[in-house]
Design a protein around this motif. Structure first.
Motif, PDB file in Angstrom:
ATOM      1  N   ALA A 286     -19.849  -0.647   2.656  1.00 17.06           N
ATOM      2  CA  ALA A 286     -19.370  -1.777   1.871  1.00 17.06           C
ATOM      3  C   ALA A 286     -18.109  -1.397   1.110  1.00 17.06           C
ATOM      4  O   ALA A 286     -17.940  -0.268   0.657  1.00 17.06           O
ATOM      5  N   ARG A 287     -17.216  -2.350   0.986  1.00 20.93           N
ATOM      6  CA  ARG A 287     -15.939  -2.084   0.320  1.00 20.93           C
ATOM      7  C   ARG A 287     -16.163  -1.837  -1.162  1.00 20.93           C
ATOM      8  O   ARG A 287     -16.934  -2.538  -1.817  1.00 20.93           O
ATOM      9  N   GLN A 288     -15.511  -0.826  -1.681  1.00 21.10           N
ATOM     10  CA  GLN A 288     -15.662  -0.508  -3.090  1.00 21.10           C
ATOM     11  C   GLN A 288     -15.034  -1.588  -3.964  1.00 21.10           C
ATOM     12  O   GLN A 288     -14.147  -2.317  -3.558  1.00 21.10           O
ATOM     13  N   ARG A 289     -15.538  -1.647  -5.180  1.00 26.16           N
ATOM     14  CA  ARG A 289     -15.087  -2.698  -6.084  1.00 26.16           C
ATOM     15  C   ARG A 289     -13.620  -2.535  -6.463  1.00 26.16           C
ATOM     16  O   ARG A 289     -12.902  -3.506  -6.635  1.00 26.16           O
ATOM     17  N   GLY A 290     -13.143  -1.307  -6.557  1.00 26.93           N
ATOM     18  CA  GLY A 290     -11.766  -1.078  -6.965  1.00 26.93           C
ATOM     19  C   GLY A 290     -10.751  -1.221  -5.860  1.00 26.93           C
ATOM     20  O   GLY A 290      -9.556  -1.137  -6.112  1.00 26.93           O
ATOM     21  N   ASP A 291     -11.198  -1.422  -4.610  1.00 25.98           N
ATOM     22  CA  ASP A 291     -10.247  -1.482  -3.512  1.00 25.98           C
ATOM     23  C   ASP A 291      -9.345  -2.710  -3.597  1.00 25.98           C
ATOM     24  O   ASP A 291      -8.225  -2.690  -3.123  1.00 25.98           O
ATOM     25  N   ALA A 292      -9.848  -3.811  -4.130  1.00 23.32           N
ATOM     26  CA  ALA A 292      -9.053  -5.033  -4.195  1.00 23.32           C
ATOM     27  C   ALA A 292      -7.862  -4.893  -5.130  1.00 23.32           C
ATOM     28  O   ALA A 292      -6.901  -5.659  -5.026  1.00 23.32           O
ATOM     29  N   ARG A 293      -7.904  -3.927  -6.031  1.00 21.44           N
ATOM     30  CA  ARG A 293      -6.805  -3.743  -6.981  1.00 21.44           C
ATOM     31  C   ARG A 293      -5.740  -2.796  -6.458  1.00 21.44           C
ATOM     32  O   ARG A 293      -4.711  -2.616  -7.100  1.00 21.44           O
ATOM     33  N   ARG A 294      -5.986  -2.178  -5.304  1.00 19.99           N
ATOM     34  CA  ARG A 294      -4.993  -1.267  -4.754  1.00 19.99           C
ATOM     35  C   ARG A 294      -3.772  -2.037  -4.257  1.00 19.99           C
ATOM     36  O   ARG A 294      -3.900  -3.087  -3.634  1.00 19.99           O
ATOM     37  N   ALA A 295      -2.642  -1.507  -4.511  1.00 17.62           N
ATOM     38  CA  ALA A 295      -1.361  -2.069  -4.056  1.00 17.62           C
ATOM     39  C   ALA A 295      -1.137  -3.490  -4.549  1.00 17.62           C
ATOM     40  O   ALA A 295      -0.383  -4.245  -3.940  1.00 17.62           O
ATOM     41  N   ALA A 296      -1.769  -3.895  -5.632  1.00 17.83           N
ATOM     42  CA  ALA A 296      -1.579  -5.264  -6.141  1.00 17.83           C
ATOM     43  C   ALA A 296      -0.150  -5.479  -6.619  1.00 17.83           C
ATOM     44  O   ALA A 296       0.437  -6.548  -6.391  1.00 17.83           O
ATOM     45  N   ARG A 297       0.425  -4.475  -7.274  1.00 16.17           N
ATOM     46  CA  ARG A 297       1.797  -4.604  -7.765  1.00 16.17           C
ATOM     47  C   ARG A 297       2.784  -4.702  -6.605  1.00 16.17           C
ATOM     48  O   ARG A 297       3.740  -5.477  -6.647  1.00 16.17           O
ATOM     49  N   PHE A 298       2.521  -3.925  -5.537  1.00 17.95           N
ATOM     50  CA  PHE A 298       3.400  -3.998  -4.377  1.00 17.95           C
ATOM     51  C   PHE A 298       3.278  -5.347  -3.676  1.00 17.95           C
ATOM     52  O   PHE A 298       4.265  -5.903  -3.184  1.00 17.95           O
ATOM     53  N   TYR A 299       2.085  -5.895  -3.624  1.00 16.53           N
ATOM     54  CA  TYR A 299       1.869  -7.175  -2.959  1.00 16.53           C
ATOM     55  C   TYR A 299       2.515  -8.323  -3.735  1.00 16.53           C
ATOM     56  O   TYR A 299       2.876  -9.357  -3.157  1.00 16.53           O
ATOM     57  N   ALA A 300       2.675  -8.183  -5.046  1.00 16.69           N
ATOM     58  CA  ALA A 300       3.257  -9.252  -5.859  1.00 16.69           C
ATOM     59  C   ALA A 300       4.765  -9.375  -5.684  1.00 16.69           C
ATOM     60  O   ALA A 300       5.344 -10.402  -6.046  1.00 16.69           O
ATOM     61  N   LYS A 301       5.409  -8.370  -5.084  1.00 17.73           N
ATOM     62  CA  LYS A 301       6.855  -8.450  -4.896  1.00 17.73           C
ATOM     63  C   LYS A 301       7.193  -9.460  -3.804  1.00 17.73           C
ATOM     64  O   LYS A 301       6.455  -9.603  -2.835  1.00 17.73           O
ATOM     65  N   PRO A 302       8.313 -10.169  -3.947  1.00 14.60           N
ATOM     66  CA  PRO A 302       8.677 -11.149  -2.911  1.00 14.60           C
ATOM     67  C   PRO A 302       9.066 -10.458  -1.609  1.00 14.60           C
ATOM     68  O   PRO A 302       9.664  -9.375  -1.606  1.00 14.60           O
ATOM     69  N   ALA A 303       8.714 -11.096  -0.502  1.00 13.02           N
ATOM     70  CA  ALA A 303       9.017 -10.551   0.822  1.00 13.02           C
ATOM     71  C   ALA A 303      10.326 -11.130   1.341  1.00 13.02           C
ATOM     72  O   ALA A 303      10.721 -12.250   0.982  1.00 13.02           O
ATOM     73  N   ARG A 304      10.991 -10.369   2.216  1.00  9.60           N
ATOM     74  CA  ARG A 304      12.253 -10.795   2.802  1.00  9.60           C
ATOM     75  C   ARG A 304      12.042 -11.111   4.280  1.00  9.60           C
ATOM     76  O   ARG A 304      12.056 -10.221   5.126  1.00  9.60           O
ATOM     77  N   GLY A 305      11.802 -12.360   4.572  1.00  7.48           N
ATOM     78  CA  GLY A 305      11.632 -12.776   5.956  1.00  7.48           C
ATOM     79  C   GLY A 305      10.208 -12.619   6.441  1.00  7.48           C
ATOM     80  O   GLY A 305       9.374 -11.967   5.803  1.00  7.48           O
ATOM     81  N   PRO A 306       9.900 -13.212   7.602  1.00  2.98           N
ATOM     82  CA  PRO A 306       8.532 -13.123   8.147  1.00  2.98           C
ATOM     83  C   PRO A 306       8.113 -11.690   8.479  1.00  2.98           C
ATOM     84  O   PRO A 306       6.977 -11.304   8.212  1.00  2.98           O
ATOM     85  N   PHE A 307       9.013 -10.926   9.080  1.00  2.00           N
ATOM     86  CA  PHE A 307       8.655  -9.561   9.440  1.00  2.00           C
ATOM     87  C   PHE A 307       8.404  -8.708   8.195  1.00  2.00           C
ATOM     88  O   PHE A 307       7.478  -7.885   8.169  1.00  2.00           O
ATOM     89  N   GLY A 308       9.210  -8.886   7.153  1.00  2.00           N
ATOM     90  CA  GLY A 308       8.975  -8.162   5.911  1.00  2.00           C
ATOM     91  C   GLY A 308       7.643  -8.525   5.280  1.00  2.00           C
ATOM     92  O   GLY A 308       6.934  -7.653   4.762  1.00  2.00           O
ATOM     93  N   ALA A 309       7.301  -9.815   5.328  1.00  2.00           N
ATOM     94  CA  ALA A 309       5.999 -10.218   4.792  1.00  2.00           C
ATOM     95  C   ALA A 309       4.857  -9.611   5.594  1.00  2.00           C
ATOM     96  O   ALA A 309       3.825  -9.210   5.034  1.00  2.00           O
ATOM     97  N   LEU A 310       5.028  -9.541   6.922  1.00  2.00           N
ATOM     98  CA  LEU A 310       3.986  -8.951   7.766  1.00  2.00           C
ATOM     99  C   LEU A 310       3.831  -7.458   7.486  1.00  2.00           C
ATOM    100  O   LEU A 310       2.699  -6.942   7.387  1.00  2.00           O
ATOM    101  N   VAL A 311       4.956  -6.755   7.351  1.00  2.00           N
ATOM    102  CA  VAL A 311       4.889  -5.324   7.045  1.00  2.00           C
ATOM    103  C   VAL A 311       4.225  -5.100   5.698  1.00  2.00           C
ATOM    104  O   VAL A 311       3.376  -4.204   5.542  1.00  2.00           O
TER     105      VAL A 311
END
Length: 515
Positions: A286-311
């Motif tokens: 089962a997924r640990q409780r703290g896993d959802a908070r990983r990379a949250a700050r990186f995910y909040a940054k705006p993406a540049r284009g579809p490929f950037g969002a996918l990466v």
């Protein structure tokens, strides 16, 4: 008696009547199941299946015995010669310490696997038929639990026999049998500890720490099995733990019983159909409780284009869903220990350990790819070319494996196995291994409509085996230059060029495959 919990019935006055009733229900279900199976099975088919299984088992045992005997003779004849060259200023690890650590790791793996599979479980029909009844569950779940303990103990003892033969060449054959029996008993202890954790007597973390500490003396017993006393102690510990768990087996929560049965059924069907991806999915915790908070700050940054969002999405998914660093660090420690052990391991055995470690770490890096392949139609909806989508899936496994291989190369350079060029060679190999991890995670489902090929060892599912090694072939090919360099003790400039071509070819095979 609606609404009455089975836990209250276990310790109350109604425990004995409900226990008798549940025993009668279990006996009736068993008789009905056996009667149904006999009506659909003929003696001819049963004899044919038993003959095929006995023939295949005999061939496997004969091949394993010959391999173990040959490797033992190689160890005895060579001694410390013929090994991978390590600098003399590094201290050697006593062989007894390494064997005890490996036994502890095996017991911890047995306990962890048993906890994920149950070990106290019910199957789907039993969960619908037994669990809603207001009766004591102990007669329903205890006999299967005891059977699993017996089977697990016998399997553990049989698996420990070749390990004992290879690591203790001075022992007699009765001594090897005694050590194997001791390990089988402590294997039962590990399974019983997994059952004890199901009772939730303490918190989850405290139960895991206590169980891990209890396995420490259990790991020492098979290594000192020169007399019957370690076997006696292991058997007494197993009987004591089985008595404690068996007396409270009916107190396991119904949700955990159903979960364990579902995981065990999923894993069994995956093994039957030879689908390792499904096996990894079924055993994934089962997924640990703290896993959802990983990379949250990186995910909040705006993406540049579809490929950037996918990466960005693939990076975040890899960071969140990827397991902890325990697996790569443990395998790195195993490689170091095998190279520094004060024992006559041949060079080919040490190279084989490095290859197994690389394949294991590469397989753990394909977690995200195994999840996304469950819904392949979603990739066709993205406004990105398919080759770019595959490149995004391969980015993080390639970077992670390149980093792990660079660390491995650095450790080997510090040990004096080869020059600094081995770090560059290993980092390039990690890119190809990442492509192999994605290739293995996206392998097609085995085609069981293809008939097996007849061989002297019986029918062989050739098409299914080809599918099973889909991805492992690329990983081993990417590892080959590194293994050769470690074996010869140096890195030739041509080897770096060959490694770059192999890694580039592995990436091209993944990015531009037909399906």
């Amino acid at each position: 008696m609606p609404g009455v919990d089975a836990r209250t019935l276990v310790g109350g006055a109604a425990a004995s009547p409900t226990r008798d009733l549940s025993a009668e229900i279990t006996a009736f279900t068993g008789r009905s199941s056996r009667r149904y199976n006999r009506s659909r099975t003929s003696l001819r088919d049963l004899f044919s299946d038993l003959y095929s299984y006995a023939l295949a088992l005999g061939c496997v045992v004969a091949l394993a015995a010959s391999f173990v005997a040959g490797l033992q003779g190689e160890i005895i004849s060579r001694g410390t010669a013929g090994r991978v060259t390590v600098s003399g200023h590094w201290p050697l690890i006593p062989a007894s310490v390494l064997w005890a650590l490996l036994v502890y790791a095996a017991l911890a793996a047995v306990m962890t696997l048993s906890r994920r599979l149950g070990p106290i479980t019910v199957q789907g029909p039993e969960g619908q038929w037994w669990l809603p009844l207001p009766v004591d569950r102990r007669p329903m779940v205890l006999p299967p639990f005891l059977r699993r303990c017996i089977v697990g103990g016998v399997a553990s003892g049989a698996a420990f026999l070749p390990f004992s033969v290879l690591t203790s060449v001075e022992r007699s054959f009765p001594g090897h049998l005694l050590a194997s029996a001791t390990f089988g008993a402590v294997g039962v202890v590990a399974i019983a500890l997994a059952g004890l954790m199901q009772l939730e007597i303490t918190s989850h973390r405290a139960g895991r720490l206590a169980s891990a500490a209890a396995l420490v003396p259990c790991a020492v017993l098979p290594c000192v099995a020169a007399s019957p006393w370690p076997l006696v102690i292991a058997v007494l510990a197993a009987v004591l733990l089985l008595g404690i768990v068996g007396s409270r087996a009916g107190q396991v929560r119904g949700a955990d019983l159903i979960r364990g049965g579902a995981v065990a059924g999923h894993a069994a069907s995956s093994l039957f159909f030879m689908d390792t991806n499904e096996l990894f999915r079924s055993l994934h915790g089962a997924r640990q409780r703290g896993d959802a908070r990983r990379a949250a700050r990186f995910y909040a940054k705006p993406a540049r284009g579809p490929f950037g969002a996918l990466v960005r999405a693939d990076i975040v998914a890899f960071v969140r869903l990827h397991p902890s660093l325990t697996v790569p660090v443990v395998w790195l420690g195993v490689i170091i220990a095998v190279l520094l052990v004060d024992y006559g391991l041949p060079a080919l055995a040490q190279i084989a350990v490095i290859a197994i470690a690389g394949c294991a770490v590469a397989s753990s890096a394909g977690t995200v790819a195994r999840r996304t392949v469950l819904v392949p139609g979603l990739d066709t909806l993205l406004p990105v070319p398919l080759a770019f989508i595959r490149a995004s899936r391969t980015l993080m496994p390639a970077l992670a494996l390149s980093l792990w291989m660079a660390c491995l190369g650095g450790v080997l350079v510090l040990l004096g196995v080869a020059g600094p060029a081995l770090i560059l060679l290993a980092a390039l190999a990690g890119i190809g291994m990442g492509a192999g991890a994605v290739r293995g995670a996206t392998r097609p489902v085995s085609d069981w409509s293809v008939p097996p090929v007849e061989t002297p060892f019986g029918p062989l599912p050739q098409a299914q085996l080809v599918t099973l090694f889909h991805g492992l072939d690329v990983t081993m090919l990417a590892l080959a230059p590194v293994l050769v360099s470690v074996y010869v003790g140096g890195v030739h400039p041509v080897t770096v060029m060959v490694q770059g071509l192999i890694s580039a070819g592995a990436l091209a095979a993944v990015l531009f495959r037909s399906r």
